[in-house]
Design a protein around this motif. Structure first.
Motif, mmCIF file in Angstrom:
data_model
loop_
_atom_site.group_PDB
_atom_site.id
_atom_site.type_symbol
_atom_site.label_atom_id
_atom_site.label_comp_id
_atom_site.label_asym_id
_atom_site.label_seq_id
_atom_site.Cartn_x
_atom_site.Cartn_y
_atom_site.Cartn_z
ATOM 1 N N GLY A 109 0.982 12.930 -1.278
ATOM 2 C CA GLY A 109 -0.066 13.064 -0.277
ATOM 3 C C GLY A 109 -0.703 11.719 -0.013
ATOM 4 N N PRO A 110 -1.867 11.702 0.609
ATOM 5 C CA PRO A 110 -2.512 10.430 0.939
ATOM 6 C C PRO A 110 -2.729 9.536 -0.277
ATOM 7 C CG PRO A 110 -3.582 12.241 2.075
ATOM 8 C CD PRO A 110 -2.641 12.868 1.106
ATOM 9 N N ALA A 111 -2.622 8.234 -0.038
ATOM 10 C CA ALA A 111 -2.844 7.233 -1.078
ATOM 11 C C ALA A 111 -3.712 6.127 -0.492
ATOM 12 C CB ALA A 111 -1.515 6.661 -1.570
ATOM 13 N N VAL A 112 -4.683 5.664 -1.285
ATOM 14 C CA VAL A 112 -5.625 4.651 -0.807
ATOM 15 C C VAL A 112 -5.802 3.581 -1.888
ATOM 16 C CG1 VAL A 112 -7.971 4.182 0.025
ATOM 17 C CG2 VAL A 112 -6.870 6.370 0.557
ATOM 18 N N GLY A 113 -5.729 2.312 -1.490
ATOM 19 C CA GLY A 113 -6.037 1.231 -2.409
ATOM 20 C C GLY A 113 -4.926 0.945 -3.402
ATOM 21 N N ILE A 114 -5.296 0.820 -4.676
ATOM 22 C CA ILE A 114 -4.321 0.401 -5.683
ATOM 23 C C ILE A 114 -3.154 1.369 -5.862
ATOM 24 C CG2 ILE A 114 -5.544 1.359 -7.673
ATOM 25 C CD1 ILE A 114 -4.742 -1.370 -9.089
ATOM 26 N N PRO B 82 -6.822 -8.151 -1.715
ATOM 27 C CA PRO B 82 -5.639 -7.433 -2.216
ATOM 28 C C PRO B 82 -5.439 -7.594 -3.723
ATOM 29 C CG PRO B 82 -5.119 -8.613 -0.202
ATOM 30 C CD PRO B 82 -6.473 -9.083 -0.632
ATOM 31 N N GLU B 83 -4.750 -6.574 -4.310
ATOM 32 C CA GLU B 83 -4.434 -6.619 -5.732
ATOM 33 C C GLU B 83 -3.032 -6.113 -5.950
ATOM 34 O OE1 GLU B 83 -6.742 -3.096 -5.471
ATOM 35 O OE2 GLU B 83 -4.693 -3.215 -4.702
ATOM 36 N N ALA B 84 -2.624 -6.053 -7.241
ATOM 37 C CA ALA B 84 -1.308 -5.545 -7.648
ATOM 38 C C ALA B 84 -0.171 -6.350 -7.028
ATOM 39 C CB ALA B 84 -1.172 -4.062 -7.313
ATOM 40 N N CYS B 85 -0.397 -7.647 -6.865
ATOM 41 C CA CYS B 85 0.608 -8.581 -6.334
ATOM 42 C C CYS B 85 0.977 -8.298 -4.886
ATOM 43 C CB CYS B 85 1.883 -8.573 -7.190
ATOM 44 S SG CYS B 85 1.606 -8.977 -8.925
ATOM 45 N N VAL C 148 -1.540 2.436 -3.518
ATOM 46 C CA VAL C 148 -0.630 1.941 -2.484
ATOM 47 C C VAL C 148 -0.034 0.596 -2.902
ATOM 48 C CG1 VAL C 148 -0.407 1.191 -0.080
ATOM 49 C CG2 VAL C 148 -1.882 3.135 -0.660
ATOM 50 N N THR C 149 -0.880 -0.328 -3.330
ATOM 51 C CA THR C 149 -0.383 -1.671 -3.635
ATOM 52 C C THR C 149 0.593 -1.673 -4.810
ATOM 53 O OG1 THR C 149 -2.402 -2.074 -4.920
ATOM 54 C CG2 THR C 149 -2.341 -2.881 -2.645
ATOM 55 N N THR C 150 0.405 -0.779 -5.797
ATOM 56 C CA THR C 150 1.336 -0.742 -6.918
ATOM 57 C C THR C 150 2.706 -0.190 -6.516
ATOM 58 O OG1 THR C 150 0.312 1.367 -7.568
ATOM 59 C CG2 THR C 150 -0.367 -0.615 -8.772
ATOM 60 N N VAL D 167 -1.631 -4.268 7.326
ATOM 61 C CA VAL D 167 -1.964 -3.355 6.226
ATOM 62 C C VAL D 167 -3.060 -3.927 5.344
ATOM 63 C CG1 VAL D 167 -1.053 -2.258 4.145
ATOM 64 C CG2 VAL D 167 0.330 -2.306 6.226
ATOM 65 N N LEU D 168 -2.896 -5.181 4.899
ATOM 66 C CA LEU D 168 -3.797 -5.762 3.905
ATOM 67 C C LEU D 168 -5.074 -6.346 4.503
ATOM 68 C CD1 LEU D 168 -1.167 -7.606 1.656
ATOM 69 C CD2 LEU D 168 -2.273 -5.401 1.217
ATOM 70 N N LEU D 169 -4.978 -6.897 5.701
ATOM 71 C CA LEU D 169 -6.163 -7.521 6.312
ATOM 72 C C LEU D 169 -6.891 -6.564 7.252
ATOM 73 C CD1 LEU D 169 -4.816 -11.117 7.110
ATOM 74 C CD2 LEU D 169 -5.928 -10.272 5.031
ATOM 75 N N ALA D 170 -6.132 -5.915 8.126
ATOM 76 C CA ALA D 170 -6.754 -5.030 9.116
ATOM 77 C C ALA D 170 -6.943 -3.609 8.598
ATOM 78 C CB ALA D 170 -5.927 -5.015 10.398
ATOM 79 N N GLY D 171 -6.343 -3.284 7.455
ATOM 80 C CA GLY D 171 -6.522 -1.947 6.880
ATOM 81 C C GLY D 171 -5.828 -0.845 7.651
ATOM 82 N N LYS D 172 -4.720 -1.161 8.313
ATOM 83 C CA LYS D 172 -3.995 -0.154 9.079
ATOM 84 C C LYS D 172 -3.489 0.954 8.149
ATOM 85 C CE LYS D 172 0.254 0.493 11.838
ATOM 86 N NZ LYS D 172 -0.342 1.265 12.961
ATOM 87 N N LYS D 173 -3.745 2.197 8.543
ATOM 88 C CA LYS D 173 -3.240 3.345 7.780
ATOM 89 C C LYS D 173 -1.847 3.692 8.283
ATOM 90 C CE LYS D 173 -5.918 6.967 7.042
ATOM 91 N NZ LYS D 173 -6.612 8.282 7.248
ATOM 92 N N LEU D 174 -0.890 3.746 7.348
ATOM 93 C CA LEU D 174 0.484 4.059 7.710
ATOM 94 C C LEU D 174 0.786 5.520 7.470
ATOM 95 C CD1 LEU D 174 2.426 1.047 6.079
ATOM 96 C CD2 LEU D 174 1.519 1.221 8.410
ATOM 97 N N THR D 175 1.550 6.114 8.354
ATOM 98 C CA THR D 175 2.108 7.442 8.093
ATOM 99 C C THR D 175 3.292 7.270 7.147
ATOM 100 O OG1 THR D 175 3.674 7.323 9.921
ATOM 101 C CG2 THR D 175 1.462 8.179 10.410
ATOM 102 N N ALA D 176 3.782 8.388 6.631
ATOM 103 C CA ALA D 176 4.952 8.321 5.757
ATOM 104 C C ALA D 176 6.153 7.740 6.505
ATOM 105 C CB ALA D 176 5.271 9.712 5.225
ATOM 106 N N ALA D 177 6.317 8.145 7.733
ATOM 107 C CA ALA D 177 7.449 7.636 8.522
ATOM 108 C C ALA D 177 7.325 6.134 8.735
ATOM 109 C CB ALA D 177 7.528 8.366 9.859
ATOM 110 N N GLU D 178 6.114 5.651 9.050
ATOM 111 C CA GLU D 178 5.912 4.211 9.233
ATOM 112 C C GLU D 178 6.151 3.452 7.928
ATOM 113 O OE1 GLU D 178 2.535 3.927 12.764
ATOM 114 O OE2 GLU D 178 1.914 4.483 10.723
#
Length: 395
Positions: A247-252, A282-285, A254-256, A302-313
């Protein structure tokens, strides 16, 4: 087992040299003999060819403290003192067992690890009777399932909080990774979430509750150390690491994903990293890994503008391997995890090591640099204001 980078060498750092009192409830002859073995065990454990895992180190620390000081009557450390809290809890959990019993169990545990407790000049062979009863510790924020084929599934289990990552969950995720890495029967680790969410990221109460005595500066320093160790666990994990983003994921969370080997997503999943909106970074390399995965332009979205991606994207941009319908998501992921587990394990481990060898040192350096910047950001007016505004909107 608590992750090695968060709970380093508890024995060497924390066990003082002590003279064991001859005032015992049993005979002076027995006391002297036990004390001599106890002191030999304390020294012999340092000479093991390989350092025990951190769950064992915590047992050693707790038994040593119980044997030399008795039951833990000290106040609990603050929640931001992660190492201190783990050590305190291990000692406290021994309850009121006697010093004599703690000493005997300490000696038995050292013997079970192969320490030369008897002074024979060679490591003692571990036997079933040597080892004290040490049932596997329970998890409070995870559900951990170990399958017969070697697949380990760790499910983040705070669905009422959208699986927000508390301090305890950080430690338990590191622990399950360390345990799985050390388990000769393990073949792969699957990370997923319970309920509708994969994870909503950091539980922001981590930043707003139980402020340590040193104030926000100390809090930020402790949190940066925790984060550095947490991410290092992903970088160094030697087995296939599979993320099942249900399901939805936010922040770390996602980055991990960039540090996982396989990422599968439900069609209901979304991926968001709102760092700049929260005055963070940003974190987690991800500052290095994301541009490599999806290209710099898309990584900036993604990292600067905070764009939310769908699963397909996320799949199109290279962050996700495959997307499945939520109706058969678990079955699809299980089939792929089972297929990975069926492959020759040594070949899998060595191949992953080879693939990662050219970038592992770089990732550790990036992780350290990101944590330094985040430590600064967490105490900035910009970050504190953004977090407080966010918390206010949630109420």
């Amino acid at each position: 087992m608590l992750a090695a980078r968060v709970l380093p060498s508890l024995l060497r750092r924390s066990m003082p040299s002590v003279a064991v009192s001859a005032s015992r409830t049993f005979s002076s002859c027995t006391a002297a003999a036990a004390s001599e073995s106890f002191l030999r065990a304390k020294d012999a454990i340092k000479d093991l060819p390989e350092r025990p895992g951190n769950d064992v180190m915590l047992q050693l620390y707790a038994l040593f403290k119980q044997a030399t000081e008795g039951a833990n009557k000290s106040p609990a450390p603050g929640m931001m003192d992660f190492v201190g809290k783990a050590k305190w809890s291990a000692w406290h959990d021994l309850g009121d067992i006697s010093k004599e019993e703690a000493e005997a169990r300490y000696i038995a545990l050292c013997k079970s690890l192969g320490a030369d407790v008897d002074g024979t000049g060679a490591a003692a062979a571990a036997t079933a009777t040597d080892a004290p009863a040490a049932p596997e510790g329970e998890y409070t924020t995870l559900i951990v399932e170990r399958k017969e084929n070697g697949v380990v599934v760790a499910t983040m289990n705070r669905p009422a909080k959208k699986n927000a990552i508390s301090m305890d969950m950080y430690l338990e995720l590191q622990r399950v990774m360390a345990e799985t890495a050390a388990d000769p029967k393990a073949r792969a680790l699957v990370l997923t979430g319970k309920g509708d969410w994969y994870s909503s990221g950091n539980d922001l109460s981590n930043f707003t509750e139980n402020m340590p005595a040193g104030g926000p500066g100390e809090m930020a320093k402790n949190a940066a150390a925790l984060l550095k160790g947490f991410v290092a666990s992903f970088i160094d994990f030697p087995l296939p690491l599979i993320a099942a983003v249900n399901g939805p994921a936010v922040g770390i969370p996602v980055t991990t994903l960039g540090l996982c080997d396989f990422v599968y997503a439900s069609h209901t999943a979304t991926f968001e990293t709102p760092f700049t909106r929260l005055g963070q970074s940003p974190e987690a390399c991800s500052s290095v890994v994301f541009p490599r995965i999806m290209g710099r332009a898309r990584a900036n979205e993604v990292l600067l503008a905070g764009k939310k991606l769908t699963a397909a994207e996320a799949c199109e941009w290279g962050l996700v391997n495959e997307v499945f319908s939520s109706t058969d998501f678990k079955a699809q992921v299980a089939a792929r995890a089972d297929a990975v587990a069926a492959l020759p394990p040594q070949s899998m481990r060595l191949s992953k090591e080879l693939i990662n060898s050219t970038q592992q040192a770089e990732l550790h350096a990036v992780n350290a640099a990101e944590c330094v910047l985040l430590q600064e950001r967490w105490v900035s007016d910009e970050c504190m204001g953004a977090i407080m505004a966010f918390m206010s909107r949630k109420k």
